[in-house]
Scaffold this motif. Structure first.
Motif, PDB file in Angstrom:
ATOM      1  N   LEU A   1       0.823  -1.212   0.000  1.00 56.31           N
ATOM      2  CA  LEU A   1       0.000   0.000   0.000  1.00 56.31           C
ATOM      3  C   LEU A   1       0.854   1.257   0.000  1.00 56.31           C
ATOM      4  CD1 LEU A   1      -2.741  -1.065   2.593  1.00 56.31           C
ATOM      5  CD2 LEU A   1      -2.752  -1.353   0.111  1.00 56.31           C
ATOM      6  N   PHE A   2       2.140   1.143   0.337  1.00 56.46           N
ATOM      7  CA  PHE A   2       3.024   2.300   0.436  1.00 56.46           C
ATOM      8  C   PHE A   2       3.972   2.424  -0.759  1.00 56.46           C
ATOM      9  CE2 PHE A   2       1.920   0.867   4.711  1.00 56.46           C
ATOM     10  CZ  PHE A   2       1.394   2.033   5.251  1.00 56.46           C
ATOM     11  N   PHE A   3       3.789   1.616  -1.789  1.00 55.44           N
ATOM     12  CA  PHE A   3       4.673   1.654  -2.958  1.00 55.44           C
ATOM     13  C   PHE A   3       4.729   3.031  -3.638  1.00 55.44           C
ATOM     14  CE2 PHE A   3       5.813  -2.808  -4.667  1.00 55.44           C
ATOM     15  CZ  PHE A   3       6.225  -3.191  -3.403  1.00 55.44           C
ATOM     16  N   PRO A   4       3.610   3.795  -3.702  1.00 54.98           N
ATOM     17  CA  PRO A   4       3.698   5.089  -4.394  1.00 54.98           C
ATOM     18  C   PRO A   4       4.602   6.107  -3.712  1.00 54.98           C
ATOM     19  CG  PRO A   4       1.412   4.371  -4.221  1.00 54.98           C
ATOM     20  CD  PRO A   4       2.213   3.474  -3.332  1.00 54.98           C
ATOM     21  N   PHE A   5       4.955   5.881  -2.460  1.00 51.66           N
ATOM     22  CA  PHE A   5       5.638   6.912  -1.692  1.00 51.66           C
ATOM     23  C   PHE A   5       7.093   6.573  -1.362  1.00 51.66           C
ATOM     24  CE2 PHE A   5       1.191   6.278  -0.262  1.00 51.66           C
ATOM     25  CZ  PHE A   5       0.629   7.373  -0.915  1.00 51.66           C
ATOM     26  N   ILE A   6       7.596   5.449  -1.847  1.00 52.77           N
ATOM     27  CA  ILE A   6       8.945   4.990  -1.487  1.00 52.77           C
ATOM     28  C   ILE A   6       9.743   4.716  -2.753  1.00 52.77           C
ATOM     29  CG2 ILE A   6      10.250   3.159  -0.321  1.00 52.77           C
ATOM     30  CD1 ILE A   6       7.907   2.895   1.616  1.00 52.77           C
TER      31      ILE A   6
ATOM     32  N   ARG B   1       3.521   1.770  -9.537  1.00 54.17           N
ATOM     33  CA  ARG B   1       3.489   2.171  -8.124  1.00 54.17           C
ATOM     34  C   ARG B   1       2.055   2.198  -7.595  1.00 54.17           C
ATOM     35  NH1 ARG B   1       8.065   4.433  -5.943  1.00 54.17           N
ATOM     36  NH2 ARG B   1       9.798   4.839  -7.365  1.00 54.17           N
ATOM     37  N   TRP B   2       1.095   2.559  -8.442  1.00 52.27           N
ATOM     38  CA  TRP B   2      -0.311   2.626  -8.034  1.00 52.27           C
ATOM     39  C   TRP B   2      -1.050   1.324  -8.328  1.00 52.27           C
ATOM     40  CZ3 TRP B   2      -1.548   6.513  -4.980  1.00 52.27           C
ATOM     41  CH2 TRP B   2      -0.740   7.649  -5.011  1.00 52.27           C
ATOM     42  N   ILE B   3      -0.547   0.558  -9.298  1.00 46.03           N
ATOM     43  CA  ILE B   3      -1.172  -0.726  -9.601  1.00 46.03           C
ATOM     44  C   ILE B   3      -1.039  -1.678  -8.417  1.00 46.03           C
ATOM     45  CG2 ILE B   3      -1.003  -2.782 -11.069  1.00 46.03           C
ATOM     46  CD1 ILE B   3      -0.196  -0.930 -13.363  1.00 46.03           C
ATOM     47  N   PHE B   4       0.112  -1.667  -7.758  1.00 44.33           N
ATOM     48  CA  PHE B   4       0.337  -2.572  -6.624  1.00 44.33           C
ATOM     49  C   PHE B   4      -0.655  -2.371  -5.486  1.00 44.33           C
ATOM     50  CE2 PHE B   4       4.501  -3.807  -8.356  1.00 44.33           C
ATOM     51  CZ  PHE B   4       4.525  -5.145  -7.989  1.00 44.33           C
ATOM     52  N   PRO B   5      -0.846  -1.133  -4.965  1.00 42.16           N
ATOM     53  CA  PRO B   5      -1.805  -0.991  -3.856  1.00 42.16           C
ATOM     54  C   PRO B   5      -3.243  -1.296  -4.250  1.00 42.16           C
ATOM     55  CG  PRO B   5      -0.960   1.157  -4.532  1.00 42.16           C
ATOM     56  CD  PRO B   5      -0.113   0.121  -5.201  1.00 42.16           C
ATOM     57  N   VAL B   6      -3.642  -0.943  -5.481  1.00 42.55           N
ATOM     58  CA  VAL B   6      -5.005  -1.262  -5.929  1.00 42.55           C
ATOM     59  C   VAL B   6      -5.197  -2.775  -5.984  1.00 42.55           C
ATOM     60  CG1 VAL B   6      -6.615  -1.126  -7.858  1.00 42.55           C
ATOM     61  CG2 VAL B   6      -5.316   0.899  -7.175  1.00 42.55           C
ATOM     62  N   ALA B   7      -4.216  -3.483  -6.551  1.00 45.69           N
ATOM     63  CA  ALA B   7      -4.308  -4.946  -6.637  1.00 45.69           C
ATOM     64  C   ALA B   7      -4.294  -5.583  -5.252  1.00 45.69           C
ATOM     65  CB  ALA B   7      -3.162  -5.486  -7.481  1.00 45.69           C
ATOM     66  N   ALA B   8      -3.522  -5.004  -4.329  1.00 45.62           N
ATOM     67  CA  ALA B   8      -3.470  -5.533  -2.959  1.00 45.62           C
ATOM     68  C   ALA B   8      -4.820  -5.400  -2.266  1.00 45.62           C
ATOM     69  CB  ALA B   8      -2.385  -4.821  -2.168  1.00 45.62           C
ATOM     70  N   LEU B   9      -5.486  -4.260  -2.450  1.00 44.92           N
ATOM     71  CA  LEU B   9      -6.800  -4.055  -1.830  1.00 44.92           C
ATOM     72  C   LEU B   9      -7.837  -5.025  -2.391  1.00 44.92           C
ATOM     73  CD1 LEU B   9      -6.912  -0.151  -1.686  1.00 44.92           C
ATOM     74  CD2 LEU B   9      -6.690  -1.726   0.248  1.00 44.92           C
ATOM     75  N   ILE B  10      -7.769  -5.285  -3.694  1.00 44.00           N
ATOM     76  CA  ILE B  10      -8.677  -6.268  -4.300  1.00 44.00           C
ATOM     77  C   ILE B  10      -8.441  -7.644  -3.684  1.00 44.00           C
ATOM     78  CG2 ILE B  10      -9.272  -7.484  -6.437  1.00 44.00           C
ATOM     79  CD1 ILE B  10      -8.617  -4.864  -7.926  1.00 44.00           C
TER      80      ILE B  10
END
Length: 429
Positions: free
Chosen positions: A95-100, A171-180
């Protein structure tokens, strides 16, 4: 007190639904997760050391996963909590991939997720063993994985286009996929509670608080517990040991070439993200989906050794297709279709071998050995692959991997013939 047929049917249906929906909702996450080593190499300019480490982590963290799964041994009441908590906390780092920007964070997130994912396999297989009849277990497993890989085969068209068209969009695909993927927890919560026999559960009587020395002794015992259980089982069941030896050899053949693949794909084949995604997920997913039901039927007809001899024979052919892809990418796509077919059989035997060999015993100990062997293999084989790549380049390492898989196929065929001979002699007596 026996359970009513209505309760058994409900447990079967809810367990099947939870297992299937877990695979479906995890498909987008798994598709982009498998591309992370290539993302690190192309977008974050990861070093050869970092690529090697992330490749080592995928199997090596299984040694850590042992301790997550060791708490469920003969404790059916802990099975659901094991898989639910692992799913919840394993996805949090993504969920923190966009910021690191630090590659080491992505590598750590990769390893953390794999450790928890591997750690839930014994719990899942024991839940399937308890709630789903043996004749249908393979079908449920095959059906679940087939649906998952069909989804993973479609997703790459969207992912590859986004990642090629929009820089850093992963970076944004990862958190969206994680939430799904986290949505699968809702289906797990519907699985009926699994209770353990009273003589296996720790007594609730009040005991004095342990001293510091006792705590240290207990900690050491907990650390050694999965290894001792595995050693006892290996000594007691030579048939399962033979299975592990053959599986270890075939898996080593595939893993030894992994450090060479990012360089081979990017530098030799010059693949775009779209081409890479189509090969890794579309072609592999199609191969997996179209063959799962066939593998399931085959596993019910032949012994697991002969089953794995066919699996490792396909693994032997895979690196040869990759080498031929230097002339035409058709071989790359065909090779990954073949890989998907092989992986469908490999995952089925790896996951279901525990319940098959355990029969009426607790299968978690058997499956733990599968997890342990993957971890041990992952600690050493990728390093050997990196060293060999330095001397023989990627092409030479792929040929070595192919040869190891061929030897594994021969070993499994030999174990199959030996097992049939022993069974024949026992029946004759």
């Amino acid at each position: 007190m026996s359970q009513s047929p209505t309760y058994v049917d409900a447990a079967w249906q809810k367990t099947r639904a939870a297992f299937v929906w877990t695979s479906i909702l995890n498909a987008p996450f798994w598709a982009v997760f498998n591309m992370l080593p290539f993302i690190l190499y192309k977008d974050l300019h990861a070093t050869a050391l970092q690529i090697t480490i992330i490749i080592i982590l995928k199997p090596a963290v299984s040694l850590i996963a042992l301790y997550w799964s060791s708490f469920i041994e003969r404790r059916a009441d802990r099975l659901l909590a094991n898989i639910i908590w692992a799913r919840a906390i394993g996805h949090l780092p993504f969920l923190f991939f966009p910021f690191i920007d630090n590659p080491w964070y992505f590598i750590a997130a990769f390893g953390f997720y794999m450790a928890l994912s591997r750690g839930t396999v014994p719990a899942w297989m024991e839940i399937l063993k308890i709630n789903i009849p043996n004749n249908f277990r393979g079908r449920v497993f095959a059906y679940s994985n087939a649906i998952s890989h069909v989804g993973a085969a479609i997703i790459p068209f969207a992912l590859g286009g986004l990642m090629d068209g929009y820089a850093q969009s992963w970076r944004w695909i990862f958190p969206v996929a994680a939430l799904i993927s986290l949505g699968a927890i809702l289906f797990k919560l519907r699985i009926p509670a699994l209770m353990q026999k009273s003589d296996d559960i720790e007594q609730n009587s009040v005991i004095p608080s342990p001293s510091l020395n006792q705590q240290l002794v207990n900690f050491r015992q907990q650390m050694l517990k999965p290894w001792k259980s595995a050693w006892k089982l290996i000594c007691r069941r030579p048939d399962y040991t033979h299975f592990q030896l053959g599986f270890m050899l075939g898996g080593s053949g595939l893993i030894i070439m992994q450090p060479s693949l990012p360089v081979f794909f990017m530098d030799k084949l010059d693949l775009s993200y779209t081409e890479l995604a189509v090969a890794l997920t579309l072609c592999k997913g199609l191969g997996f989906a179209i063959s799962s039901s066939s593998w399931s039927r085959l596993l019910n007809k032949i012994d697991i050794y002969r089953f794995n001899s066919w699996v490792t024979l396909l693994a032997f052919m895979f690196p040869l297709c990759l080498l031929a892809a230097q002339g035409s990418l058709i071989w790359l796509y065909g090779g990954y279709i073949l890989y998907g077919v092989m992986q469908a059989g490999s995952e089925m035997s790896w996951n279901l071998s525990g319940p098959l060999f355990a029969k009426d015993e607790d299968s978690s100990v058997y499956t733990n050995i599968n997890v342990m062997s993957v971890g041990l293999r992952g600690c050493f084989v990728p390093i050997i692959g990196s060293i060999l790549a330095y001397f023989f380049h990627a092409s030479g390492v792929m040929l070595i991997g192919s040869a190891l898989c061929f030897v594994a196929a021969l070993c499994m065929a030999y174990y199959s013939r030996q097992e049939r001979r022993l069974n024949f002699e026992s029946v004759k007596e």
